[in-house]
Design a protein around this motif. Structure first.
Motif, mmCIF file in Angstrom:
data_model
loop_
_atom_site.group_PDB
_atom_site.id
_atom_site.type_symbol
_atom_site.label_atom_id
_atom_site.label_comp_id
_atom_site.label_asym_id
_atom_site.label_seq_id
_atom_site.Cartn_x
_atom_site.Cartn_y
_atom_site.Cartn_z
ATOM 1 N N UNK A 287 0.838 -1.216 0.000
ATOM 2 C CA UNK A 287 0.000 0.000 0.000
ATOM 3 C C UNK A 287 0.870 1.263 0.000
ATOM 4 N N UNK A 288 2.113 1.145 0.513
ATOM 5 C CA UNK A 288 2.987 2.326 0.582
ATOM 6 C C UNK A 288 3.703 2.601 -0.745
ATOM 7 N N UNK A 289 3.623 1.654 -1.692
ATOM 8 C CA UNK A 289 4.365 1.811 -2.959
ATOM 9 C C UNK A 289 3.983 3.091 -3.703
ATOM 10 N N UNK A 290 2.773 3.566 -3.466
ATOM 11 C CA UNK A 290 2.309 4.771 -4.164
ATOM 12 C C UNK A 290 3.227 5.975 -3.888
ATOM 13 N N UNK A 291 3.950 5.914 -2.767
ATOM 14 C CA UNK A 291 4.838 7.039 -2.424
ATOM 15 C C UNK A 291 6.239 6.879 -3.029
ATOM 16 N N UNK A 292 6.470 5.787 -3.726
ATOM 17 C CA UNK A 292 7.782 5.582 -4.366
ATOM 18 C C UNK A 292 7.638 5.959 -5.839
ATOM 19 N N UNK A 293 8.342 7.000 -6.238
ATOM 20 C CA UNK A 293 8.177 7.593 -7.572
ATOM 21 C C UNK A 293 6.768 8.196 -7.725
ATOM 22 N N UNK A 294 6.321 8.827 -6.652
ATOM 23 C CA UNK A 294 5.022 9.522 -6.621
ATOM 24 C C UNK A 294 5.205 10.806 -7.446
ATOM 25 N N UNK A 295 4.519 10.867 -8.588
ATOM 26 C CA UNK A 295 4.812 11.937 -9.558
ATOM 27 C C UNK A 295 4.730 13.351 -8.955
ATOM 28 N N UNK A 296 3.670 13.689 -8.203
ATOM 29 C CA UNK A 296 3.622 15.055 -7.654
ATOM 30 C C UNK A 296 4.791 15.335 -6.697
ATOM 31 N N UNK A 297 5.196 14.308 -5.943
ATOM 32 C CA UNK A 297 6.337 14.504 -5.022
ATOM 33 C C UNK A 297 7.628 14.695 -5.811
ATOM 34 N N UNK A 298 7.854 13.829 -6.795
ATOM 35 C CA UNK A 298 9.120 13.883 -7.528
ATOM 36 C C UNK A 298 9.276 15.205 -8.281
ATOM 37 N N UNK A 299 8.151 15.812 -8.671
ATOM 38 C CA UNK A 299 8.226 17.106 -9.366
ATOM 39 C C UNK A 299 8.865 18.157 -8.442
ATOM 40 N N UNK A 300 8.615 18.049 -7.128
ATOM 41 C CA UNK A 300 9.267 18.963 -6.177
ATOM 42 C C UNK A 300 10.713 18.559 -5.926
ATOM 43 N N UNK A 301 10.904 17.252 -5.676
ATOM 44 C CA UNK A 301 12.242 16.793 -5.267
ATOM 45 C C UNK A 301 13.275 17.081 -6.362
ATOM 46 N N UNK A 302 12.908 16.843 -7.615
ATOM 47 C CA UNK A 302 13.886 17.033 -8.704
ATOM 48 C C UNK A 302 14.302 18.496 -8.832
ATOM 49 N N UNK A 303 13.468 19.402 -8.365
ATOM 50 C CA UNK A 303 13.823 20.834 -8.458
ATOM 51 C C UNK A 303 14.834 21.248 -7.387
ATOM 52 N N UNK A 304 14.871 20.509 -6.269
ATOM 53 C CA UNK A 304 15.694 21.008 -5.153
ATOM 54 C C UNK A 304 16.868 20.095 -4.799
ATOM 55 N N UNK A 305 16.838 18.827 -5.284
ATOM 56 C CA UNK A 305 18.011 17.940 -5.133
ATOM 57 C C UNK A 305 18.575 17.794 -6.539
ATOM 58 N N UNK A 306 19.730 18.369 -6.775
ATOM 59 C CA UNK A 306 20.178 18.541 -8.155
ATOM 60 C C UNK A 306 20.839 17.303 -8.742
ATOM 61 N N UNK A 307 21.518 16.507 -7.882
ATOM 62 C CA UNK A 307 22.049 15.243 -8.410
ATOM 63 C C UNK A 307 20.922 14.221 -8.372
ATOM 64 N N UNK A 308 21.093 13.077 -9.044
ATOM 65 C CA UNK A 308 19.984 12.107 -9.088
ATOM 66 C C UNK A 308 19.512 11.785 -7.667
ATOM 67 N N UNK A 309 18.226 12.075 -7.367
ATOM 68 C CA UNK A 309 17.760 11.849 -5.994
ATOM 69 C C UNK A 309 17.423 10.384 -5.722
ATOM 70 N N UNK A 310 17.721 9.969 -4.491
ATOM 71 C CA UNK A 310 17.267 8.657 -4.016
ATOM 72 C C UNK A 310 16.572 8.845 -2.667
ATOM 73 N N UNK A 311 15.810 7.829 -2.291
ATOM 74 C CA UNK A 311 15.124 7.843 -0.984
ATOM 75 C C UNK A 311 16.114 7.325 0.051
ATOM 76 N N UNK A 312 16.362 8.133 1.094
ATOM 77 C CA UNK A 312 17.315 7.695 2.116
ATOM 78 C C UNK A 312 16.689 7.553 3.499
ATOM 79 N N UNK A 313 15.380 7.782 3.579
ATOM 80 C CA UNK A 313 14.734 7.701 4.892
ATOM 81 C C UNK A 313 13.248 7.420 4.707
ATOM 82 N N UNK A 314 12.729 6.489 5.492
ATOM 83 C CA UNK A 314 11.285 6.216 5.442
ATOM 84 C C UNK A 314 10.839 5.852 6.841
ATOM 85 N N UNK A 315 9.976 6.663 7.401
ATOM 86 C CA UNK A 315 9.506 6.358 8.755
ATOM 87 C C UNK A 315 8.037 6.697 8.928
ATOM 88 N N UNK A 316 7.345 5.801 9.643
ATOM 89 C CA UNK A 316 5.986 6.103 10.108
ATOM 90 C C UNK A 316 6.179 6.615 11.526
#
Ligand SMILES: O=C(O)CCC(=O)C(=O)O
Length: 281
Positions: free
Chosen positions: A89-118
């Motif tokens: 059910x959490x997969x929707x947040x991995x490569x979540x298009x609206x999120x990645x549109x923000x992340x790609x603007x502010x992390x300039x090298x290829x971004x990866x997920x380095x933290x996931x916590x509930x």
């Protein structure tokens, strides 16, 4: 990220993004968080499997691939790290298009997920203030010829409303640009001058640079505050979860197997790419 959001992120160190999740996503994620909480609570009375560099005690559910610290009680927090392994059910947040549109603007090298916590914050709980001013290279905010150029940033997703006195995520705006550490004693966010709570609605997210001074105000309500936190940084930065700090991404083979190539790339560090290309020879 539009021009106003970019300006505000640079000026303040955070933005609130309304309705980044659809109603259907909110419903599904909320049910998955509740199920994860019950699963994790069954682990917390065992002796710890791991103690983090900060002294946090973690129980590891090796079968489901997560680490949990804390417990369900007044004033306490339950933190479940590496939650992508726990439930598709959490997969929707991995490569979540609206999120990645923000992340790609502010992390300039290829971004990866380095933290996931509930993060499950029971009544009476607070999260101490941390960061702001001069911080480790891993958390730095910069504005370079490439524009906003961040190391670690985090997206916090809300699946229910968090209003005043309900344990709002809180920030001291603009401290990502401060040249000095906070001179105020202690880390009680309720008492820290300049700290403001950020009320939000279900479906909203808060995007912030880890350079910003932040924490969580005391939850003075009877509502338990439940949030999903996903951290991003340049691809060479390793895990920033406390339970797997500076290790390779901890994604179970079966989690990886169900991901698309784009989703997999978000967990492919420099080292795992090198290992892959060595295997190709
Ligand atoms: O939500 C909170 O209570 C604080 C979270 C936090 O410190 C973080 O996500 O870095």
């Amino acid at each position: 990220m539009n021009a106003i959001e970019k300006y505000e992120f640079d000026r303040l160190g955070y933005i609130i993004i309304p309705n980044i999740l659809t109603d259907a996503e909110v419903t599904k994620l909320s049910a998955a968080i509740d199920a994860a909480e019950e699963d994790a609570l069954a682990q917390v009375d065992r002796p710890p499997d791991k103690i983090s560099a900060y002294g946090l005690q973690y129980r590891h559910n090796a079968d489901k691939g997560y680490f949990v610290s804390g417990r369900r009680e007044e004033g306490n927090t339950l933190v479940i790290e590496e939650f992508f392994n726990l439930d598709p059910a959490f997969d929707v947040l991995v490569d979540h298009a609206p999120t990645m549109a923000y992340i790609r603007q502010i992390v300039k090298e290829r971004p990866t997920i380095n933290n996931s916590e509930i993060r499950i914050r029971y009544p009476g709980n607070q999260t101490g203030s941390h960061m702001g001013g001069p911080v480790s290279w891993k958390h730095q905010y910069a504005y370079t010829p490439r524009g906003i150029d961040c190391m670690m940033v985090r997206m916090v997703y809300f699946t229910h409303d968090v209003g005043r006195d309900q344990g709002e995520f809180c920030v001291v705006p603009a401290t990502h640009k401060s040249n000095m550490p906070s001179p105020y004693e202690g880390s009680d966010p309720d008492k820290e001058p300049g700290m403001i709570g950020l009320p939000v609605k279900a479906g909203d997210a808060i995007l912030f640079t880890e350079n910003l001074r932040h924490g969580g105000l005391t939850n003075r309500s009877r509502q338990t505050r439940k949030t999903l936190h996903v951290g991003y940084g340049p691809f060479w930065m390793k895990s920033q979860n406390h339970s797997t700090m500076d290790e390779e991404p901890y994604i179970l083979p079966r989690t990886f197997a169900r991901f698309t190539e784009e989703q997999r790339l978000l967990f492919r560090s420099h080292q795992s790419l090198l290992a892959d290309s060595a295997g190709d020879d």
